[in-house]
Design a protein around this motif. Structure first.
Motif, PDB file in Angstrom:
ATOM      1  N   LEU A 274       0.673  -1.069  -0.117  1.00 53.24           N
ATOM      2  CA  LEU A 274       0.237   0.173   0.045  1.00 53.24           C
ATOM      3  C   LEU A 274       0.965   1.196  -0.003  1.00 53.24           C
ATOM      4  N   ASP A 275       1.834   1.119   0.771  1.00 56.84           N
ATOM      5  CA  ASP A 275       2.783   2.518   0.887  1.00 56.84           C
ATOM      6  C   ASP A 275       3.558   2.734  -0.216  1.00 56.84           C
ATOM      7  N   GLN A 276       3.574   1.943  -1.277  1.00 55.31           N
ATOM      8  CA  GLN A 276       4.454   2.038  -2.140  1.00 55.31           C
ATOM      9  C   GLN A 276       3.841   2.827  -3.391  1.00 55.31           C
ATOM     10  N   ARG A 277       2.506   2.937  -3.149  1.00 58.74           N
ATOM     11  CA  ARG A 277       1.607   3.341  -4.343  1.00 58.74           C
ATOM     12  C   ARG A 277       2.077   5.046  -4.616  1.00 58.74           C
ATOM     13  N   GLN A 278       2.074   5.215  -5.882  1.00 56.95           N
ATOM     14  CA  GLN A 278       2.334   6.537  -6.482  1.00 56.95           C
ATOM     15  C   GLN A 278       1.094   7.432  -6.469  1.00 56.95           C
ATOM     16  N   LYS A 279       1.621   8.659  -6.040  1.00 57.16           N
ATOM     17  CA  LYS A 279       0.500   9.615  -6.057  1.00 57.16           C
ATOM     18  C   LYS A 279       0.387  10.222  -7.510  1.00 57.16           C
ATOM     19  N   ASN A 280       0.917   9.777  -8.555  1.00 60.48           N
ATOM     20  CA  ASN A 280       0.739  10.349  -9.637  1.00 60.48           C
ATOM     21  C   ASN A 280      -0.591   9.666 -10.277  1.00 60.48           C
ATOM     22  N   ASP A 281      -1.191   8.550  -9.643  1.00 56.52           N
ATOM     23  CA  ASP A 281      -2.280   7.895 -10.114  1.00 56.52           C
ATOM     24  C   ASP A 281      -3.626   8.710  -9.566  1.00 56.52           C
ATOM     25  N   TYR A 282      -3.360   9.835  -8.697  1.00 61.01           N
ATOM     26  CA  TYR A 282      -4.380  10.489  -8.203  1.00 61.01           C
ATOM     27  C   TYR A 282      -5.259  11.222  -9.110  1.00 61.01           C
ATOM     28  N   GLN A 283      -6.369  11.324  -8.948  1.00 50.65           N
ATOM     29  CA  GLN A 283      -7.568  12.063  -9.800  1.00 50.65           C
ATOM     30  C   GLN A 283      -8.700  12.311  -8.669  1.00 50.65           C
ATOM     31  N   GLU A 284      -9.469  13.313  -9.487  1.00 49.79           N
ATOM     32  CA  GLU A 284     -10.634  14.040  -8.701  1.00 49.79           C
ATOM     33  C   GLU A 284     -11.803  12.875  -8.760  1.00 49.79           C
ATOM     34  N   ILE A 285     -12.128  12.694  -7.250  1.00 47.62           N
ATOM     35  CA  ILE A 285     -13.268  11.599  -7.334  1.00 47.62           C
ATOM     36  C   ILE A 285     -14.339  12.215  -6.655  1.00 47.62           C
ATOM     37  N   SER A 286     -15.463  12.184  -7.273  1.00 51.14           N
ATOM     38  CA  SER A 286     -16.677  12.486  -6.580  1.00 51.14           C
ATOM     39  C   SER A 286     -17.288  11.434  -5.655  1.00 51.14           C
ATOM     40  N   LEU A 287     -17.192  11.658  -4.537  1.00 46.28           N
ATOM     41  CA  LEU A 287     -17.596  10.547  -3.472  1.00 46.28           C
ATOM     42  C   LEU A 287     -19.261  10.244  -3.577  1.00 46.28           C
ATOM     43  N   ASN A 288     -19.838  11.009  -3.970  1.00 42.54           N
ATOM     44  CA  ASN A 288     -21.047  11.025  -3.925  1.00 42.54           C
ATOM     45  C   ASN A 288     -21.443  10.213  -5.209  1.00 42.54           C
ATOM     46  N   ASN A 313     -21.905  17.683  -1.175  1.00 39.15           N
ATOM     47  CA  ASN A 313     -20.868  17.259  -1.903  1.00 39.15           C
ATOM     48  C   ASN A 313     -19.450  16.864  -1.553  1.00 39.15           C
ATOM     49  N   LEU A 314     -19.051  15.812  -1.920  1.00 37.97           N
ATOM     50  CA  LEU A 314     -17.686  15.739  -1.333  1.00 37.97           C
ATOM     51  C   LEU A 314     -16.915  14.946  -2.483  1.00 37.97           C
ATOM     52  N   THR A 315     -15.763  15.840  -2.923  1.00 36.71           N
ATOM     53  CA  THR A 315     -14.677  15.742  -3.866  1.00 36.71           C
ATOM     54  C   THR A 315     -13.633  15.465  -3.454  1.00 36.71           C
ATOM     55  N   LEU A 316     -13.047  14.252  -3.869  1.00 37.12           N
ATOM     56  CA  LEU A 316     -11.667  13.899  -3.151  1.00 37.12           C
ATOM     57  C   LEU A 316     -10.580  14.112  -4.408  1.00 37.12           C
TER      58      LEU A 316
END
Lengths: 418, 223
Positions: A274-288, A313-316
């Motif tokens: 888990l802690d090796q995951r890269q932050k470049n895969d991050y994207q906007e996620i609408s939790l709703n 509305n919660l966006t991560l």
């Protein structure tokens, strides 16, 4: 560590320096005062004796008595007596005040007559010298301390520089970077040794970590491959052989266990990596939106009712796979541990997600539920035992805050996104 | 269809081959990296199943070679590695799909057919089974040329059945196909029954293709 008041190394050394300085001043000033006073007193007495001696000689040789009261006087006296040394107060008309004098009275026989020779010297002047000396001493001492203080601070800073640089390097050290810490060397033996030790230690840690990672990956690979073979063979067997209903049930059951193992393996690998995951895969996620979608999916297979309440509305901005795993595990957990019809309630607020399911009583060892392979009790439904551990680990990696509490006969899991 | 199975695990290779040959595919196998390279350089395949961890090399390099020679073959990566990085790398290199070990052969089969449909017919292919027609691009289902309304899951279920025609599918396999990871949280798969029943109702006269096998499995066939 947080509760303990801590102080930086430079502050600490400065503090020690100031403390020692103050103690030194407090101790040395009275000593000096006492010492100088004594010295001055001796000097005054010496002068008195000397003057008395000169007067006596002068009188003996010249047969003439000199007097300059109150500094010195010679008077006839009926008999010889031992000398007297004492303090006395004498009025000084020039300054219109009484001054402190030191007075020596000696008794001598000069040319057959007995005289008392009295000499006096003003003590106040010596007092002033003492005070001036002390003040001068204190000023120069203070000056020396101040200069020394700033100098040693700068000096310390210089000496400790490699230490602080290396400390910073250590703080930025990460196993995921998988490269040894880069430390600066120093001509100070201890720092140099420390550097070598740290380097040995970190390369050892990196080596072990990589070994373990490789081991996990290899095990996972071997397991998955073996399971894949079992699965495929079973499936062909089911399709090619004439078997009974009961055999089919048994074999289907086997497939389910293969699946369980595969899932367990997958989750363990996820936890390990888990802690090796890269932050470049991050994207906007609408939790709703995500929850809407997941709830539809879960409703189809869930024996209990699921309610979704979207307050805000919660966006991560995050790792979509992890977020999905996070919510999936929480929902599975809620469904598994609900007796009766539920409902399971999901609430989304501006900064948090709450998932709750009905229950009889608060979990006894609530802090242990996030541990791997923790089982609430014997009748817990079978699961991997890793769901909540994954939830916690994901929250740790993404720096979210997950908590459990029990209220109004419901188990609550709350995630606060920061 | 001609399919190359590049998988270094002989037992798995054989199982996949046996399963796929039932559908009259021609299957060839490669057991290591060199053999895979050798085969793709000699023959044209419609489909290549590529294990990433091949003996002596990486399946990803075979994939690169395939793309370099402008092969038209569909490529499905088979891997024991579940990491997203590997998935993305494979897909970025031009693989059509990615499946993680262990998988159900029925699932693999279904994916192969989906890739073939997309590749050969530009995404407009129709799946045909007797009087049932499925237009996969628009996701419409026609029974005797009359459209029927299916939910997303019912549609997926029908496609899964048709692509695995004549094979026994257990409730576990179906549940996994439709709900993926989420299905493993449940210890009974009775909810599958509800979905199959709904599908049967909507298929009307064509419902008899869905048959029960061995009491708790299902098989889709015409007879």
């Amino acid at each position: 560590m947080k509760n303990k008041r801590s102080i930086t190394l430079l502050q600490k050394t400065s503090k020690a320096f100031i403390l020692i300085s103050v103690l030194l001043i407090l101790f040395s000033t009275p000593v000096l005062y006492f010492f100088i006073s004594k010295l001055m007193e001796q000097e005054v007495e010496e002068e008195l004796y000397s003057r008395s001696y000169r007067l006596e000689h002068y009188a003996t040789e010249n047969g003439q008595l000199i007097e300059l009261p109150p500094v010195f006087e010679i008077v006839k006296t009926p008999r010889l007596r031992p000398e007297i040394l004492k303090d006395t107060l004498i009025y000084d008309p020039s300054q219109d005040e009484t001054e402190l004098f030191r007075e020596l009275s000696t008794f001598r026989t000069i040319n057959g007559e007995i005289y008392r020779i009295t000499v006096r010297s003003m003590v106040v002047e010596t007092q002033e010298i003492v005070v001036i000396t002390l003040v001068y001493f204190l000023i120069s001492l203070a000056l020396v301390f101040v200069i020394q203080f700033y100098f040693s601070r700068a000096w310390n800073r210089r000496i400790w520089k490699p230490f602080f640089r290396n400390l910073e390097a250590m703080q930025h050290f990460s196993l995921q970077a998988a490269r040894p810490v880069e430390l600066v060397d120093s001509n100070i033996v201890e720092f140099s040794e420390l550097k070598t030790e740290i380097e040995t230690l970190t390369s050892r840690v990196i080596y072990d970590y990589n070994n373990l990672k490789e081991f996990t990956e290899n095990i996972s690979h071997e397991l998955q491959t073996a399971l894949a073979i079992m699965q495929a063979k079973l499936e062909n067997f089911l399709n090619e052989s004439a078997i009974s209903d009961q055999q089919f049930e048994e074999l289907s059951n086997l497939q389910r266990h293969i699946r369980r193992l595969a899932n367990l393996n997958k989750k363990l690998v996820l936890l390990a990596t888990l802690d090796q995951r890269q932050k470049n895969d991050y994207q906007e996620i609408s939790l709703n939106d995500l929850l809407e979608e997941m709830v539809i999916n879960f409703r189809e297979i869930s024996p209990v009712e699921i309610e979704l309440e979207k307050k805000k509305n919660l966006t991560l901005f995050s790792d979509p796979e992890l977020i999905q795993s996070l919510i999936g595990n929480l929902l599975s957990n809620a469904i598994k541990h609900t007796e009766g019809d539920g409902p399971i309630r999901i609430t989304i607020d501006h900064d948090r997600l709450e998932i709750s399911n009905p229950g009889d009583a608060e979990l006894e060892d609530a802090e242990r539920i996030f541990r791997r392979f923790y089982r609430k009790n014997e009748r817990s439904k079978p699961g991997s035992g890793l769901g909540l551990a994954i939830v916690q680990k994901i929250c740790e990696v993404l720096q979210y805050n997950v908590t459990y509490h029990f209220a109004e006969n419901r188990h609550f899991f709350r995630i606060i996104f920061n | 269809m001609k399919i190359l199975i590049a998988e270094d695990e002989k037992a798995l290779q054989t199982s996949i081959k046996t399963f796929l040959e039932k559908d009259a595919h021609v299957c060839e196998t490669a057991s290591d990296y060199e053999e895979a390279l050798y085969r793709i350089s000699l023959y044209d395949y419609d489909m290549v199943l590529l294990d990433i961890n091949l003996l002596n090399g990486s399946g990803l390099d075979v994939l690169k070679q395939l793309k370099k020679s402008r092969s038209e073959a569909g490529v499905i990566i088979i891997s024991a590695n579940n990491s997203l990085d590997n998935k993305l790398e494979g897909l970025d290199l031009g693989a059509d799909d990615y499946i993680t070990k262990p998988f159900h052969l029925a699932e693999l089969n279904s994916r192969i057919k989906a890739v073939l449909r997309r590749g050969k017919f530009g995404g407009n292919e129709e799946l045909q089974f007797q009087e049932i027609t499925i237009q996969t691009r628009s996701k419409t289902v026609l029974v005797e040329k009359r459209p029927i309304e299916l939910t997303r899951k019912e549609y997926d279920l029908l496609v899964f059945f048709i692509t695995n025609e004549g094979r026994v599918l257990s409730k576990e396999i179906i549940a996994e196909h439709l709900w993926g990871d989420q299905s493993d949280m449940l210890d009974n798969f009775d909810f599958i029954y509800v979905h199959i029943n709904n599908l049967r109702k909507k298929l009307g006269r064509a419902s008899h293709y869905i048959q029960t096998a061995y009491g708790s499995g299902y098989i889709f066939k015409s007879a």
